[in-house]
Design a protein around this motif. Sequence first.
Motif, mmCIF file in Angstrom:
data_model
loop_
_atom_site.group_PDB
_atom_site.id
_atom_site.type_symbol
_atom_site.label_atom_id
_atom_site.label_comp_id
_atom_site.label_asym_id
_atom_site.label_seq_id
_atom_site.Cartn_x
_atom_site.Cartn_y
_atom_site.Cartn_z
ATOM 1 N N VAL A 189 -51.877 1.069 -78.638
ATOM 2 C CA VAL A 189 -52.410 -0.295 -78.613
ATOM 3 C C VAL A 189 -51.913 -1.035 -77.382
ATOM 4 N N ALA A 190 -50.648 -0.819 -76.998
ATOM 5 C CA ALA A 190 -50.109 -1.470 -75.794
ATOM 6 C C ALA A 190 -50.903 -1.065 -74.559
ATOM 7 N N ALA A 191 -51.230 0.213 -74.430
ATOM 8 C CA ALA A 191 -52.001 0.689 -73.282
ATOM 9 C C ALA A 191 -53.387 0.054 -73.252
ATOM 10 N N GLU A 192 -54.013 -0.009 -74.400
ATOM 11 C CA GLU A 192 -55.356 -0.583 -74.494
ATOM 12 C C GLU A 192 -55.340 -2.080 -74.180
ATOM 13 N N VAL A 193 -54.389 -2.797 -74.751
ATOM 14 C CA VAL A 193 -54.299 -4.252 -74.562
ATOM 15 C C VAL A 193 -53.935 -4.590 -73.121
ATOM 16 N N ALA A 194 -53.005 -3.834 -72.532
ATOM 17 C CA ALA A 194 -52.617 -4.088 -71.147
ATOM 18 C C ALA A 194 -53.811 -3.968 -70.204
ATOM 19 N N ALA A 195 -54.627 -2.950 -70.408
ATOM 20 C CA ALA A 195 -55.817 -2.763 -69.570
ATOM 21 C C ALA A 195 -56.785 -3.928 -69.728
ATOM 22 N N GLU A 196 -56.984 -4.373 -70.963
ATOM 23 C CA GLU A 196 -57.896 -5.484 -71.201
ATOM 24 C C GLU A 196 -57.369 -6.779 -70.571
ATOM 25 N N LEU A 197 -56.075 -7.040 -70.731
ATOM 26 C CA LEU A 197 -55.496 -8.266 -70.174
ATOM 27 C C LEU A 197 -55.634 -8.301 -68.658
ATOM 28 N N ALA A 202 -49.399 -4.819 -83.967
ATOM 29 C CA ALA A 202 -49.103 -3.382 -83.993
ATOM 30 C C ALA A 202 -47.684 -3.072 -83.533
ATOM 31 N N ALA A 203 -46.984 -4.080 -83.002
ATOM 32 C CA ALA A 203 -45.674 -3.835 -82.388
ATOM 33 C C ALA A 203 -44.666 -3.238 -83.362
ATOM 34 N N GLY A 204 -44.806 -3.550 -84.645
ATOM 35 C CA GLY A 204 -43.870 -3.026 -85.620
ATOM 36 C C GLY A 204 -44.242 -1.662 -86.172
ATOM 37 N N ASN A 205 -45.346 -1.121 -85.718
ATOM 38 C CA ASN A 205 -45.821 0.176 -86.208
ATOM 39 C C ASN A 205 -45.679 1.222 -85.093
ATOM 40 N N PRO A 206 -44.641 2.058 -85.143
ATOM 41 C CA PRO A 206 -44.409 3.021 -84.054
ATOM 42 C C PRO A 206 -45.522 4.048 -83.893
ATOM 43 N N LEU A 207 -46.355 4.228 -84.907
ATOM 44 C CA LEU A 207 -47.423 5.221 -84.832
ATOM 45 C C LEU A 207 -48.562 4.778 -83.913
ATOM 46 N N ILE A 208 -48.767 3.486 -83.814
ATOM 47 C CA ILE A 208 -49.891 2.995 -83.006
ATOM 48 C C ILE A 208 -49.461 2.044 -81.895
ATOM 49 N N LYS A 209 -48.199 1.660 -81.868
ATOM 50 C CA LYS A 209 -47.729 0.662 -80.901
ATOM 51 C C LYS A 209 -48.057 1.051 -79.469
ATOM 52 N N ASN A 210 -47.733 2.274 -79.075
ATOM 53 C CA ASN A 210 -47.919 2.693 -77.687
ATOM 54 C C ASN A 210 -49.389 2.731 -77.280
ATOM 55 N N VAL A 241 -54.845 4.544 -68.252
ATOM 56 C CA VAL A 241 -53.531 3.968 -68.547
ATOM 57 C C VAL A 241 -52.735 4.970 -69.368
ATOM 58 N N GLN A 242 -51.654 5.458 -68.775
ATOM 59 C CA GLN A 242 -50.826 6.467 -69.426
ATOM 60 C C GLN A 242 -49.910 5.835 -70.469
ATOM 61 N N SER A 243 -49.309 4.693 -70.119
ATOM 62 C CA SER A 243 -48.441 3.961 -71.039
ATOM 63 C C SER A 243 -48.282 2.535 -70.533
ATOM 64 N N ALA A 244 -47.829 1.653 -71.428
ATOM 65 C CA ALA A 244 -47.649 0.255 -71.040
ATOM 66 C C ALA A 244 -46.613 -0.391 -71.944
ATOM 67 N N THR A 245 -45.912 -1.379 -71.392
ATOM 68 C CA THR A 245 -45.001 -2.218 -72.173
ATOM 69 C C THR A 245 -45.388 -3.673 -71.960
ATOM 70 N N ILE A 246 -45.269 -4.466 -73.007
ATOM 71 C CA ILE A 246 -45.632 -5.883 -72.968
ATOM 72 C C ILE A 246 -44.460 -6.681 -73.513
ATOM 73 N N THR A 247 -43.943 -7.620 -72.710
ATOM 74 C CA THR A 247 -42.769 -8.393 -73.094
ATOM 75 C C THR A 247 -43.047 -9.882 -72.922
ATOM 76 N N GLU A 248 -42.738 -10.649 -73.946
ATOM 77 C CA GLU A 248 -42.925 -12.100 -73.874
ATOM 78 C C GLU A 248 -41.801 -12.738 -73.063
ATOM 79 N N GLN A 249 -42.165 -13.702 -72.191
ATOM 80 C CA GLN A 249 -41.200 -14.410 -71.350
ATOM 81 C C GLN A 249 -41.486 -15.908 -71.416
ATOM 82 N N GLN A 250 -40.527 -16.702 -70.910
ATOM 83 C CA GLN A 250 -40.713 -18.148 -70.818
ATOM 84 C C GLN A 250 -40.143 -18.662 -69.505
#
Length: 373
Positions: free
Chosen positions: A78-86, A68-76, A255-264
């Motif tokens: 989905v990020a909130a939902e996924v962050a809570a689940e993780l 969903a990251a490339g879709n600005p209509l649902i990205k935010n 969850v009001q908002s969330a950001t998810i960033t890949e790291q190494q």
Amino acid sequence: MKNFLFKISALIVAAALLGSLAACKKDGVSNDVGGDDGYVLSGRNTYPEVAAPYESESRAALQRYLSAAGNPLIKNSVAAEVAAELYAYACYNEEYIDKYVYFSSQTGSTDLGAMGSSTVTKQDYKLIIYEGEDTPGYKYHYTIKHVDEISGLVSVAESLFEGGTKLRFVVDTNKLYGFKGENSHYDKTGEFKEEVLTCSWTPMSDAWGTIDPPIVKREGEKLTLDGIRQDIIDTAGGDDPVIHGNINILAEDIVQSATITEQQTESGAKYYNILVNIDVGVANADAASMAMLRHANGSDDCVWVSESDGGRALTLIFQVWDNGLFKLYGLRETWKGKTNGFSGMADSSLSVQYSYSQKDTDISSRLDMLEQQ
């Protein structure tokens, strides 16, 4: 209402400190609890050496966000939902994995106006090895509290701030050896000078070799997401809720908002850095969140304070390995209420770092320590 301000070390920036362990000495004797190898969580940046029960669920959630990251209509959303689940999966992983260790540190400053002020540090270390087919269960858990500074009338309550310094060591699944900590102070000789607490331990006769509830994994099949949602509610307000941070992360719209960033890591191990903004109004209206917050702070009336009312943003920041296990988590919050007889407002942050490595979870040095008592 007098201000009751806690200023705790910043999230993530304190990673070096979070990699250290506090040590204690029994009756002033140079006998480090946990042995001489326990000052650093050497595996904090090492990919977990244990399997994650919720690995498939966590990877599926991450993939849902990446898709969903490339879709600005649902990205935010989905990020909130996924962050809570993780976050929920990471907390509940601890119920089923064979072993883990974490270390946390907080420093809080209080300003009580005419009553005076104080600065308090609290450090926690917890090693869990669950009972297996060929391995007994172990729990090695200590809390050290230290008053760094105190002045004014509040100094008469200094014991309240340092109360609860203790070590609980459960061996062979259900045999408890308890210690009371006294004379807490900073160890200025180790690598983390003036950052790691030490103290003197006194064995507690009423908790020495007694039978304790056994160290076992959660029984039965692992919980579904709906099962976790209900379990958070069922365990809220108790002594040992599974979800961390006192927030019912799966409550609707919390969850009001969330950001998810890949790291190494430097070695190339993949993990995700996740920043979550919590809706204070929803959290204060959620019965499970309130039960956990009030139980944790020993208060019947505390609530979170929003930015519009002079508080800080209620922010959860955490890192999970790509298999869903915690690398670290932290919480920044403001709450107000009455605790330990004082009314005020607390402004606080917390960081907790994990390791799953063989070296960090080796119980042998701690068993050797117990034999020396």
